[in-house]
Write a protein that holds these residues in place. Structure first.
Motif, PDB file in Angstrom:
ATOM      1  N   ARG A  38       1.936   8.745   2.398  1.00 24.43           N
ATOM      2  CA  ARG A  38       2.762   7.705   3.021  1.00 24.43           C
ATOM      3  C   ARG A  38       3.657   7.026   1.996  1.00 24.43           C
ATOM      4  NH1 ARG A  38      -0.627   4.710   7.747  1.00 24.43           N
ATOM      5  NH2 ARG A  38      -1.766   3.683   6.097  1.00 24.43           N
ATOM      6  N   ALA A  39       3.092   6.747   0.818  1.00 24.24           N
ATOM      7  CA  ALA A  39       3.882   6.093  -0.223  1.00 24.24           C
ATOM      8  C   ALA A  39       5.065   6.988  -0.614  1.00 24.24           C
ATOM      9  CB  ALA A  39       2.999   5.795  -1.440  1.00 24.24           C
ATOM     10  N   GLU A  40       4.806   8.293  -0.671  1.00 26.98           N
ATOM     11  CA  GLU A  40       5.868   9.242  -1.020  1.00 26.98           C
ATOM     12  C   GLU A  40       6.983   9.213   0.038  1.00 26.98           C
ATOM     13  OE1 GLU A  40       6.429  14.098  -1.604  1.00 26.98           O
ATOM     14  OE2 GLU A  40       4.746  13.284  -0.466  1.00 26.98           O
ATOM     15  N   LEU A  41       6.587   9.154   1.328  1.00 29.84           N
ATOM     16  CA  LEU A  41       7.574   9.098   2.410  1.00 29.84           C
ATOM     17  C   LEU A  41       8.429   7.843   2.315  1.00 29.84           C
ATOM     18  CD1 LEU A  41       5.690  10.300   5.588  1.00 29.84           C
ATOM     19  CD2 LEU A  41       7.263  11.514   4.083  1.00 29.84           C
ATOM     20  N   LEU A  42       7.777   6.702   2.114  1.00 28.45           N
ATOM     21  CA  LEU A  42       8.506   5.438   2.040  1.00 28.45           C
ATOM     22  C   LEU A  42       9.477   5.458   0.862  1.00 28.45           C
ATOM     23  CD1 LEU A  42       5.598   2.983   2.892  1.00 28.45           C
ATOM     24  CD2 LEU A  42       7.534   3.606   4.351  1.00 28.45           C
ATOM     25  N   VAL A 100       6.707  -2.454   5.890  1.00 31.18           N
ATOM     26  CA  VAL A 100       6.342  -1.564   4.781  1.00 31.18           C
ATOM     27  C   VAL A 100       5.192  -2.166   3.981  1.00 31.18           C
ATOM     28  CG1 VAL A 100       7.106  -0.577   2.593  1.00 31.18           C
ATOM     29  CG2 VAL A 100       8.622  -0.508   4.573  1.00 31.18           C
ATOM     30  N   GLY A 101       5.291  -3.453   3.697  1.00 31.95           N
ATOM     31  CA  GLY A 101       4.231  -4.119   2.950  1.00 31.95           C
ATOM     32  C   GLY A 101       2.887  -3.965   3.631  1.00 31.95           C
ATOM     33  N   ALA A 102       2.880  -4.145   4.959  1.00 37.59           N
ATOM     34  CA  ALA A 102       1.628  -4.045   5.709  1.00 37.59           C
ATOM     35  C   ALA A 102       1.078  -2.627   5.636  1.00 37.59           C
ATOM     36  CB  ALA A 102       1.850  -4.458   7.164  1.00 37.59           C
ATOM     37  N   VAL A 103       1.972  -1.639   5.723  1.00 39.33           N
ATOM     38  CA  VAL A 103       1.525  -0.242   5.653  1.00 39.33           C
ATOM     39  C   VAL A 103       0.950   0.057   4.274  1.00 39.33           C
ATOM     40  CG1 VAL A 103       2.337   2.149   5.589  1.00 39.33           C
ATOM     41  CG2 VAL A 103       3.070   0.635   7.433  1.00 39.33           C
ATOM     42  N   LEU A 104       1.642  -0.392   3.226  1.00 37.46           N
ATOM     43  CA  LEU A 104       1.162  -0.084   1.876  1.00 37.46           C
ATOM     44  C   LEU A 104      -0.132  -0.836   1.574  1.00 37.46           C
ATOM     45  CD1 LEU A 104       4.468   0.142  -0.161  1.00 37.46           C
ATOM     46  CD2 LEU A 104       3.016   1.981   0.681  1.00 37.46           C
ATOM     47  N   ARG A 105      -0.221  -2.093   2.032  1.00 35.39           N
ATOM     48  CA  ARG A 105      -1.481  -2.829   1.853  1.00 35.39           C
ATOM     49  C   ARG A 105      -2.631  -2.084   2.517  1.00 35.39           C
ATOM     50  NH1 ARG A 105       1.387  -7.378   3.109  1.00 35.39           N
ATOM     51  NH2 ARG A 105       0.536  -7.523   5.212  1.00 35.39           N
ATOM     52  N   ALA A 106      -2.364  -1.626   3.758  1.00 38.25           N
ATOM     53  CA  ALA A 106      -3.404  -0.917   4.498  1.00 38.25           C
ATOM     54  C   ALA A 106      -3.783   0.366   3.778  1.00 38.25           C
ATOM     55  CB  ALA A 106      -2.925  -0.607   5.908  1.00 38.25           C
ATOM     56  N   ALA A 107      -2.760   1.049   3.259  1.00 36.97           N
ATOM     57  CA  ALA A 107      -3.005   2.340   2.631  1.00 36.97           C
ATOM     58  C   ALA A 107      -3.740   2.178   1.309  1.00 36.97           C
ATOM     59  CB  ALA A 107      -1.683   3.066   2.415  1.00 36.97           C
ATOM     60  N   ALA A 108      -3.595   1.019   0.671  1.00 36.97           N
ATOM     61  CA  ALA A 108      -4.168   0.838  -0.652  1.00 36.97           C
ATOM     62  C   ALA A 108      -5.643   0.431  -0.615  1.00 36.97           C
ATOM     63  CB  ALA A 108      -3.362  -0.216  -1.415  1.00 36.97           C
ATOM     64  N   GLU A 156       0.526  15.076  11.900  1.00 36.22           N
ATOM     65  CA  GLU A 156       1.662  14.190  12.145  1.00 36.22           C
ATOM     66  C   GLU A 156       2.356  13.826  10.827  1.00 36.22           C
ATOM     67  OE1 GLU A 156      -0.694  14.744  14.883  1.00 36.22           O
ATOM     68  OE2 GLU A 156       0.843  13.439  15.704  1.00 36.22           O
ATOM     69  N   LEU A 157       1.534  13.551   9.804  1.00 33.08           N
ATOM     70  CA  LEU A 157       2.149  13.160   8.533  1.00 33.08           C
ATOM     71  C   LEU A 157       2.883  14.331   7.901  1.00 33.08           C
ATOM     72  CD1 LEU A 157      -0.150  10.658   6.663  1.00 33.08           C
ATOM     73  CD2 LEU A 157       2.197  10.364   7.424  1.00 33.08           C
ATOM     74  N   GLU A 158       2.339  15.524   8.086  1.00 28.99           N
ATOM     75  CA  GLU A 158       2.987  16.710   7.524  1.00 28.99           C
ATOM     76  C   GLU A 158       4.364  16.904   8.179  1.00 28.99           C
ATOM     77  OE1 GLU A 158       3.644  18.880   4.856  1.00 28.99           O
ATOM     78  OE2 GLU A 158       1.569  18.181   4.809  1.00 28.99           O
ATOM     79  N   LEU A 159       4.410  16.696   9.508  1.00 27.36           N
ATOM     80  CA  LEU A 159       5.674  16.787  10.236  1.00 27.36           C
ATOM     81  C   LEU A 159       6.655  15.729   9.745  1.00 27.36           C
ATOM     82  CD1 LEU A 159       4.716  17.392  13.964  1.00 27.36           C
ATOM     83  CD2 LEU A 159       6.395  18.677  12.624  1.00 27.36           C
ATOM     84  N   CYS A 160       6.159  14.513   9.619  1.00 26.92           N
ATOM     85  CA  CYS A 160       7.005  13.413   9.195  1.00 26.92           C
ATOM     86  C   CYS A 160       7.534  13.682   7.797  1.00 26.92           C
ATOM     87  CB  CYS A 160       6.195  12.118   9.229  1.00 26.92           C
ATOM     88  SG  CYS A 160       7.217  10.682   8.980  1.00 26.92           S
ATOM     89  N   ARG A 161       6.666  14.233   6.967  1.00 33.07           N
ATOM     90  CA  ARG A 161       7.049  14.531   5.602  1.00 33.07           C
ATOM     91  C   ARG A 161       8.209  15.511   5.565  1.00 33.07           C
ATOM     92  NH1 ARG A 161       5.034  17.964   1.487  1.00 33.07           N
ATOM     93  NH2 ARG A 161       5.182  16.943  -0.531  1.00 33.07           N
ATOM     94  N   SER A 162       8.129  16.569   6.358  1.00 32.24           N
ATOM     95  CA  SER A 162       9.210  17.555   6.318  1.00 32.24           C
ATOM     96  C   SER A 162      10.496  16.949   6.881  1.00 32.24           C
ATOM     97  CB  SER A 162       8.813  18.835   7.051  1.00 32.24           C
ATOM     98  OG  SER A 162       8.533  18.558   8.392  1.00 32.24           O
TER      99      SER A 162
END
Lengths: 213, 213
Positions: free
Chosen positions: B124-128, B202-210, B68-74
């Motif tokens: 994810r950070a790259e996408l954002l 976005v903050g919640a996503v980055l917090r989660a990802a970190a 899914e992330l690969e698709l989103c990335r493209s």
């Protein structure tokens, strides 16, 4: 009333609320295809308690959706009664989206496909009718985009269910921002582009509501 | 390759797909707080099969979200590469919302709170980052409303999860109409009103990802 009967009554009310809450959660997550046993288990009450409060499954379904539809009804009728139809529409969008952020079962109750009682079906048809009238007036006033259909409002309400979020304050903040964006998308504007075909949400709701119960 | 080994391989692939599908469904419904046992049961495979394919829980999480992330990335990188930033943004909104209508786990993979691997967090950070750059350019071109924040795009993606619908064609139709309305709400327009505070997605996503994994 003695302290003891008051205590008993508050226990009974608590059980009833817990059952209705559980029913709404399960109906919301899986639709109306949920057994009484599932609801009792999810509510943490015995089957006897459940059947004492709600003798038939239909009683439970109706009761679970009753409060939400009543709230939705007052929101729509109050919005439709405002002299300015755009402010009426705004009030309906803001209040329904916010209500959904507080009570995630709310939109499910409104649009749930599946069997509902005649009374609830009439209720829903009345709401959709009031919304359609409000939309017509807002278009006539040049405030609502001409290609708006009531399905778009239901689409926004359905979408509001996806906002989720565990923290109530964050959920409400997201709902408010989302409602404001949705309203801007409904607004008549020179920059609006042609929309794709409308989604057929109202039809699905009315078809579902028209099923014999 | 004999017919038999080909058959075995296709069995193995089918098991793998079934496990990943089950994992995405459960992660989507309950977040990442799901046991390996739950996933095996939901996929209808034995624990041995599950652990042979995915030795650790983290392997499973990463694999479930990888596609899914690969698709989103493209989608995001192709949108960001378009010379016209508004057409880029439109392409990102339309394609991600439609993709979510086809694959309900897609947005969950993008915004799932909880632990993901370093690699996925960087992804994810790259996408954002790419989305933020696209938004800046679209604002500079006067096409995107100045008070837009990337959180609004995530809000729309989250909301798209709520559209639901059992019929794939109706789901796709609803997604397309919704995406077009969302784009009109993002568009710079003289009639746009002041929005409430942005939601902090976005903050919640980055917090989660970190979080350390």
């Amino acid at each position: 009333m003695t302290d003891e009967t008051s205590h008993l009554r508050s226990d009974a009310r608590e059980n009833r609320d817990r059952v209705l809450q559980a029913a709404r959660e399960l109906f919301g997550a899986r639709g109306l295809d949920v057994t009484m046993r599932d609801v009792a288990r999810h509510a943490g009450v015995g089957p006897a308690t459940l059947y004492r409060r709600f003798p038939t499954r239909q009683d439970l379904v109706d009761a679970a959706f009753e409060d939400e539809l009543e709230l939705c009804r007052s929101i729509v009728l109050e919005g439709a009664a405002l002299p300015d139809p755009w402010l009426g529409l705004r009030s309906v969008v803001e209040r329904t989206v916010e209500l959904n952020a507080r009570n995630q079962g709310f939109v499910d109750a409104l649009v749930a496909a599946g069997q509902v009682s005649d009374r609830l079906a009439r209720h829903r048809a009345e709401l959709l009718h009031a919304m359609a009238g409000l939309a017509l007036r807002a278009k006539a006033a040049g405030r609502l985009r001409p290609d708006f259909v009531v399905d778009d409002l239901l689409l926004v309400l359905l979408a509001a269910r996806g906002l989720g979020g565990d923290d109530p304050a964050e959920r409400l903040g997201a709902a408010r921002r989302f409602a404001a964006l949705a309203l801007d998308s409904f607004r008549a504007s020179a920059t609006n582009e042609r929309l794709p075909e409308p989604a057929r949400v109202v039809g699905a709701v009315l078809r579902a509501a028209a099923r014999p119960t």
